[in-house]
Design a protein around this motif. Structure first.
Motif, PDB file in Angstrom:
ATOM      1  N   THR A 185       0.632  -0.881   0.264  1.00  0.00           N
ATOM      2  CA  THR A 185       0.053  -0.143   0.202  1.00  0.00           C
ATOM      3  C   THR A 185       1.200   0.891   0.081  1.00  0.00           C
ATOM      4  OG1 THR A 185      -0.197  -0.097   2.623  1.00  0.00           O
ATOM      5  CG2 THR A 185      -1.863  -1.437   1.471  1.00  0.00           C
ATOM      6  N   GLU A 186       0.367   2.370  -0.183  1.00  0.00           N
ATOM      7  CA  GLU A 186       0.836   3.504  -0.300  1.00  0.00           C
ATOM      8  C   GLU A 186       1.367   3.972   1.049  1.00  0.00           C
ATOM      9  OE1 GLU A 186       0.198   7.973  -2.716  1.00  0.00           O
ATOM     10  OE2 GLU A 186      -1.250   6.528  -3.063  1.00  0.00           O
ATOM     11  N   SER A 187       0.353   3.606   2.356  1.00  0.00           N
ATOM     12  CA  SER A 187       0.693   4.149   3.179  1.00  0.00           C
ATOM     13  C   SER A 187       1.792   3.277   3.934  1.00  0.00           C
ATOM     14  CB  SER A 187      -0.462   4.260   4.010  1.00  0.00           C
ATOM     15  OG  SER A 187      -0.779   2.732   4.085  1.00  0.00           O
ATOM     16  N   THR A 188       2.454   2.285   3.501  1.00  0.00           N
ATOM     17  CA  THR A 188       3.464   1.372   3.648  1.00  0.00           C
ATOM     18  C   THR A 188       4.364   2.101   3.134  1.00  0.00           C
ATOM     19  OG1 THR A 188       2.368  -1.091   3.702  1.00  0.00           O
ATOM     20  CG2 THR A 188       4.482  -0.975   3.188  1.00  0.00           C
ATOM     21  N   LYS A 190       4.819   4.656   2.439  1.00  0.00           N
ATOM     22  CA  LYS A 190       5.200   7.054   3.041  1.00  0.00           C
ATOM     23  C   LYS A 190       5.858   5.739   4.706  1.00  0.00           C
ATOM     24  CE  LYS A 190       2.269  10.872   4.925  1.00  0.00           C
ATOM     25  NZ  LYS A 190       1.117  10.941   4.679  1.00  0.00           N
ATOM     26  N   THR A 191       5.321   4.882   5.025  1.00  0.00           N
ATOM     27  CA  THR A 191       6.617   4.529   6.428  1.00  0.00           C
ATOM     28  C   THR A 191       7.481   4.264   6.146  1.00  0.00           C
ATOM     29  OG1 THR A 191       4.416   4.033   7.638  1.00  0.00           O
ATOM     30  CG2 THR A 191       5.974   2.955   8.684  1.00  0.00           C
TER      31      THR A 191
END
Length: 224
Positions: A185-188, A190-191
């Motif tokens: 995922t994009e949030s992964t 980003k993290t």
């Protein structure tokens, strides 16, 4: 409603600043909070106004852009610092390269279109870059051409997954593009980018790309 991006304009040409102010203030999510005619005045305005982004001309009478960036990121201003986009009249400007090394988040040509200007301001405000890896390769050509140096010790602290993400980011891929490549995922992503920046003590993705070029890690998928 989200607060507009607070912008400081620093250029020794009043007419140029006036033109920028008009187009930027016309955007719902942007507000020019102040202007400065040289670096010394800009540092005072930053202390007073706390802008989010500063558009900074490289060549000014008085304190120039390079010295302004040098002082800004070496402790002359306490507290939160603005993202800095330097303005140049030609792309391969050695002064722009120096400013980026010192902490600026990228550069724009002074004849850039308003659309590109708006996108650049939004990008740096969100922590992204406004300079392509190919542009960096040309700016730092001598450094890129040298033999790769041994991997620095802090780079060894990255996990295998973080090294893969580092490799993609050093080539200029966005979070969304990296997510597609790695099936996460994009949030992964980003993290992971945040973790990489923290471990390498880097301010943003532009500094990540510069770091990659400096250490012979640019353009590889995993820094190897």
């Amino acid at each position: 409603m989200t607060e507009p991006i607070r912008i400081l304009l620093t250029d020794d040409q009043a007419l140029f600043r006036a033109g920028l102010r008009v187009v930027l203030d016309a955007q719902d999510d942007m507000h020019v909070v102040g202007e400065a005619s040289d670096g010394a005045e800009a540092l005072d305005r930053i202390r007073e106004l706390r802008p989010d982004v500063m558009l900074l001309d490289m060549r000014m009478a008085g304190m120039d852009g390079v010295e302004t960036v040098r002082q800004l990121f070496s402790g002359a201003v306490e507290g939160p610092l603005p993202r800095v986009v330097v303005l140049t009249t030609f792309g391969l400007d050695p002064a722009a390269a120096t400013a980026i090394r010192l902490g600026a988040s990228g550069f724009l040509l002074k004849d850039a279109t308003p659309t590109f200007l708006f996108a650049a301001v939004r990008a740096v405000h969100e922590g992204s870059s406004v300079i392509a890896p190919n542009d960096l390769a040309q700016l730092f050509g001598a450094d890129v051409a040298r033999a790769p140096a041994p991997q620095p010790s802090e780079f060894q602290a990255l996990t295998e997954r973080e090294r893969v993400v580092f490799g993609w980011a050093s080539r200029g891929l966005s979070n969304a593009e990296i997510a597609t490549k790695e099936y996460v995922t994009e949030s992964t992503v980003k993290t992971q980018i945040s973790s990489i920046l923290g471990k390498l003590s880097l301010r943003d993705r532009v500094q990540l790309v510069v770091y990659a070029h400096d250490h012979g890690l640019a353009g590889t998928r995993d820094g190897s």
